[in-house]
Scaffold this motif. Structure first.
Motif, PDB file in Angstrom:
ATOM      1  N   UNK A  91       0.944  -1.486  -0.018  1.00 40.37           N
ATOM      2  CA  UNK A  91      -0.124  -0.063  -0.010  1.00 40.37           C
ATOM      3  C   UNK A  91       0.880   1.308  -0.037  1.00 40.37           C
ATOM      4  N   UNK A  92       0.683   2.048  -0.985  1.00 41.01           N
ATOM      5  CA  UNK A  92       1.779   3.142  -1.243  1.00 41.01           C
ATOM      6  C   UNK A  92       1.118   4.517  -0.970  1.00 41.01           C
ATOM      7  N   UNK A  93      -0.400   4.448  -1.000  1.00 42.15           N
ATOM      8  CA  UNK A  93      -0.995   5.869  -1.034  1.00 42.15           C
ATOM      9  C   UNK A  93      -1.722   6.132   0.236  1.00 42.15           C
ATOM     10  N   UNK A  94      -0.897   6.990   0.877  1.00 40.03           N
ATOM     11  CA  UNK A  94      -1.428   7.283   2.504  1.00 40.03           C
ATOM     12  C   UNK A  94      -1.737   8.625   2.737  1.00 40.03           C
ATOM     13  N   UNK A  95      -2.991   8.721   3.387  1.00 38.97           N
ATOM     14  CA  UNK A  95      -3.311   9.950   3.835  1.00 38.97           C
ATOM     15  C   UNK A  95      -3.051  10.345   5.364  1.00 38.97           C
ATOM     16  N   UNK A  96      -2.791  11.554   5.712  1.00 40.89           N
ATOM     17  CA  UNK A  96      -2.213  12.050   7.090  1.00 40.89           C
ATOM     18  C   UNK A  96      -3.162  13.128   7.307  1.00 40.89           C
ATOM     19  N   UNK A  97      -4.014  13.002   8.636  1.00 39.62           N
ATOM     20  CA  UNK A  97      -4.794  14.219   8.987  1.00 39.62           C
ATOM     21  C   UNK A  97      -3.993  14.666  10.445  1.00 39.62           C
ATOM     22  N   UNK A  98      -3.629  16.047  10.601  1.00 39.97           N
ATOM     23  CA  UNK A  98      -3.396  16.260  11.716  1.00 39.97           C
ATOM     24  C   UNK A  98      -1.864  16.433  11.880  1.00 39.97           C
ATOM     25  N   UNK A  99      -1.257  17.488  11.565  1.00 43.53           N
ATOM     26  CA  UNK A  99      -0.057  17.832  11.375  1.00 43.53           C
ATOM     27  C   UNK A  99       0.532  18.819  12.569  1.00 43.53           C
ATOM     28  N   UNK A 100       0.357  18.343  13.632  1.00 43.02           N
ATOM     29  CA  UNK A 100       0.702  19.163  15.073  1.00 43.02           C
ATOM     30  C   UNK A 100       2.194  18.897  15.247  1.00 43.02           C
ATOM     31  N   UNK A 101       2.666  18.801  16.594  1.00 39.45           N
ATOM     32  CA  UNK A 101       3.963  18.834  17.199  1.00 39.45           C
ATOM     33  C   UNK A 101       4.455  17.165  16.580  1.00 39.45           C
ATOM     34  N   UNK A 102       3.503  16.324  16.698  1.00 31.63           N
ATOM     35  CA  UNK A 102       3.835  14.907  16.360  1.00 31.63           C
ATOM     36  C   UNK A 102       3.672  14.628  14.991  1.00 31.63           C
ATOM     37  N   UNK A 103       2.396  14.969  14.418  1.00 34.82           N
ATOM     38  CA  UNK A 103       1.941  14.623  13.136  1.00 34.82           C
ATOM     39  C   UNK A 103       2.898  14.937  12.212  1.00 34.82           C
ATOM     40  N   UNK A 104       3.527  16.530  12.015  1.00 33.36           N
ATOM     41  CA  UNK A 104       4.329  16.863  11.082  1.00 33.36           C
ATOM     42  C   UNK A 104       5.573  15.930  10.715  1.00 33.36           C
ATOM     43  N   UNK A 105       6.366  15.798  11.871  1.00 31.95           N
ATOM     44  CA  UNK A 105       7.688  14.960  11.473  1.00 31.95           C
ATOM     45  C   UNK A 105       7.299  13.597  11.157  1.00 31.95           C
ATOM     46  N   UNK A 106       6.171  12.761  11.926  1.00 32.02           N
ATOM     47  CA  UNK A 106       5.856  11.580  11.604  1.00 32.02           C
ATOM     48  C   UNK A 106       5.527  11.596   9.882  1.00 32.02           C
ATOM     49  N   UNK A 107       4.739  12.434   9.378  1.00 31.51           N
ATOM     50  CA  UNK A 107       4.163  12.699   7.939  1.00 31.51           C
ATOM     51  C   UNK A 107       5.858  12.781   7.163  1.00 31.51           C
ATOM     52  N   UNK A 108       6.646  13.467   7.566  1.00 32.39           N
ATOM     53  CA  UNK A 108       7.995  13.821   6.882  1.00 32.39           C
ATOM     54  C   UNK A 108       8.578  12.347   6.798  1.00 32.39           C
ATOM     55  N   UNK A 109       8.680  11.646   7.828  1.00 39.30           N
ATOM     56  CA  UNK A 109       9.336  10.291   7.844  1.00 39.30           C
ATOM     57  C   UNK A 109       8.526   9.230   6.686  1.00 39.30           C
ATOM     58  N   UNK A 110       7.318   9.475   6.462  1.00 37.74           N
ATOM     59  CA  UNK A 110       6.587   8.530   5.419  1.00 37.74           C
ATOM     60  C   UNK A 110       7.192   8.973   4.202  1.00 37.74           C
ATOM     61  N   UNK A 111       7.115  10.403   3.934  1.00 33.96           N
ATOM     62  CA  UNK A 111       7.462  10.660   2.694  1.00 33.96           C
ATOM     63  C   UNK A 111       9.011  10.217   2.433  1.00 33.96           C
ATOM     64  N   UNK A 112       9.842  10.302   3.375  1.00 34.05           N
ATOM     65  CA  UNK A 112      11.427   9.899   3.175  1.00 34.05           C
ATOM     66  C   UNK A 112      11.332   8.486   2.937  1.00 34.05           C
ATOM     67  N   UNK A 113      10.367   7.759   3.470  1.00 31.53           N
ATOM     68  CA  UNK A 113      10.389   6.185   3.234  1.00 31.53           C
ATOM     69  C   UNK A 113       9.806   6.060   1.830  1.00 31.53           C
ATOM     70  N   UNK A 114       9.471   6.744   0.788  1.00 29.67           N
ATOM     71  CA  UNK A 114       8.991   6.768  -0.191  1.00 29.67           C
ATOM     72  C   UNK A 114       7.401   6.556  -0.327  1.00 29.67           C
ATOM     73  N   UNK A 115       6.638   6.809   0.683  1.00 27.40           N
ATOM     74  CA  UNK A 115       5.096   6.855   0.466  1.00 27.40           C
ATOM     75  C   UNK A 115       4.700   7.978  -0.191  1.00 27.40           C
ATOM     76  N   UNK A 116       3.456   7.756  -0.930  1.00 35.44           N
ATOM     77  CA  UNK A 116       2.774   8.883  -1.595  1.00 35.44           C
ATOM     78  C   UNK A 116       1.790   9.444  -0.596  1.00 35.44           C
ATOM     79  N   UNK A 117       1.821  10.774  -0.075  1.00 31.59           N
ATOM     80  CA  UNK A 117       1.181  11.190   0.980  1.00 31.59           C
ATOM     81  C   UNK A 117       0.202  12.515   0.521  1.00 31.59           C
ATOM     82  N   UNK A 118      -0.970  12.196   0.994  1.00 29.72           N
ATOM     83  CA  UNK A 118      -1.995  13.416   0.949  1.00 29.72           C
ATOM     84  C   UNK A 118      -2.383  13.732   2.273  1.00 29.72           C
TER      85      UNK A 118
END
Ligand code: NDP
Length: 294
Positions: free
Chosen positions: A1-28
């Motif tokens: 599964x490559x298409x990931x959605x991420x909701x909630x880019x606060x203190x925790x969400x923002x760096x977590x989302x960036x790590x998913x991008x780094x790992x190669x996932x497509x992120x909305x």
């Protein structure tokens, strides 16, 4: 599964989302306050206009929000995740919320053919940035396996602890231990400092013994250096301990230590420190003892 959605880019969400991008996932991504999406969009994510749009474009939808009411609103509310999610997609709620609410949301999602895991985290902002969170997962083994690599992109420890809701049950246990440890550290350091012992010397002397802990290593230096920026806000810890007591009352489990620390945290909130790091609980003791740990 490559298409990931991420909701909630606060203190925790923002760096977590960036790590998913780094790992190669497509992120909305979607965040209520649009400006908080900018950094993640600059790192390669696609911005959405609503929670619903995130779900429409994703196979896996991650939420990282404060508490039960916000997760309910974002998943079940108008223009929410369930309106957009396709049957077969998986919601991973990584927020720390009440286990019973997790179970309730999962049941409603299931009726629409949408699966759900609860996967709250521990480790704070530094571990979110480094991708070394401890992730406690509840939900069916099959869905856990399907999402394991996604979770490993954000955490160094990913453990399935049982069925849906059990991730949050493990997180409540985690938050009890952390809160009581901070209070114990504050109580001990206040006594020693009022008697004239230097806190840095005390820390050096005890950190390698049985009193040593990750909490001591993370929080004692911050208290001594008077650094109380969050980190993990007292208000969020109040939320977690309130969820602990709601759960423990339903199960008939007495929680005398948790109740005491919750009252101290409430006092700190009333005194204007709710948005400071939970290490600021030390100020509760300092004020009463008329001393300072420094
Ligand atoms: P933040 O307050 O930094 O971020 C919360 C996010 O939720 C923001 O993106 C916020 O959007 C969004 N949000 C809040 N209310 C709503 C709503 N009604 N509808 C839609 N979006 C909403 O919190 P954290 O990142 O610190 O914490 C998130 C979760 O992680 C919590 O459950 C917390 O307990 C847990 N956690 C936090 C840790 C920490 O050290 N901070 C450590 C481990 C777990 P907006 O920008 O618009 O306000």
């Amino acid at each position: 599964m490559k298409d990931i959605g991420f909701i909630g880019l606060g203190i925790m969400g923002k760096p977590m989302a960036k790590n998913l991008l780094r790992a190669g996932y497509r992120l909305v991504v979607y965040n209520r306050t649009a400006s908080k999406m900018e950094e993640v969009v600059a790192a390669g994510a696609q911005p959405a206009q609503s929670n619903r749009e995130v779900a429409e474009k994703s196979e896996v939808i991650i939420t990282m929000l404060p508490n039960s009411p916000e997760v309910k609103e974002v998943v079940l509310g108008p223009n929410g995740v369930l309106e957009g999610a396709r049957p077969g997609s998986i919601i991973i709620d990584m927020s720390s919320i009440a286990p019973l609410v997790t179970m309730e949301i999962a049941k409603i999602a299931q009726a629409k053919g949408v699966r759900m895991l609860d996967a709250p985290v521990s480790g704070g902002e530094p571990a979110a940035i480094q991708g070394t969170l401890s992730i406690m997962v509840g939900g069916p083994e099959e869905d856990f396996q399907a999402c394991y690599d996604i979770l490993r992109a954000m955490g160094s420890s990913v453990v399935r602890v049982g069925p849906i809701g059990f991730g949050n049950l493990a997180k409540l246990a985690n938050q009890i231990i952390v809160a009581i440890n901070i209070a114990a550290m504050a109580e001990a350091f206040t006594l020693a400092c009022k008697a004239g012992l230097e806190p840095a010397v005390l820390y050096e002397a005890i950190k390698g013994g049985l009193a040593g802990s990750k909490v001591l290593d993370a929080k004692a230096p911050l208290v001594m250096n008077r650094k109380f920026d969050p980190g993990f806000r007292i208000n969020l810890h109040i939320k977690d301990l309130t969820n602990v007591l709601e759960t423990s009352h339903q199960l008939g489990v007495p929680m005398p230590l948790t109740s005491s620390v919750l009252e101290m945290m409430h006092a700190m909130k009333v005194d204007g420190h709710g948005d400071e790091d939970h290490g600021a609980l030390a100020k509760f003791y300092e004020k009463l003892a008329q001393t300072e740990i420094k």
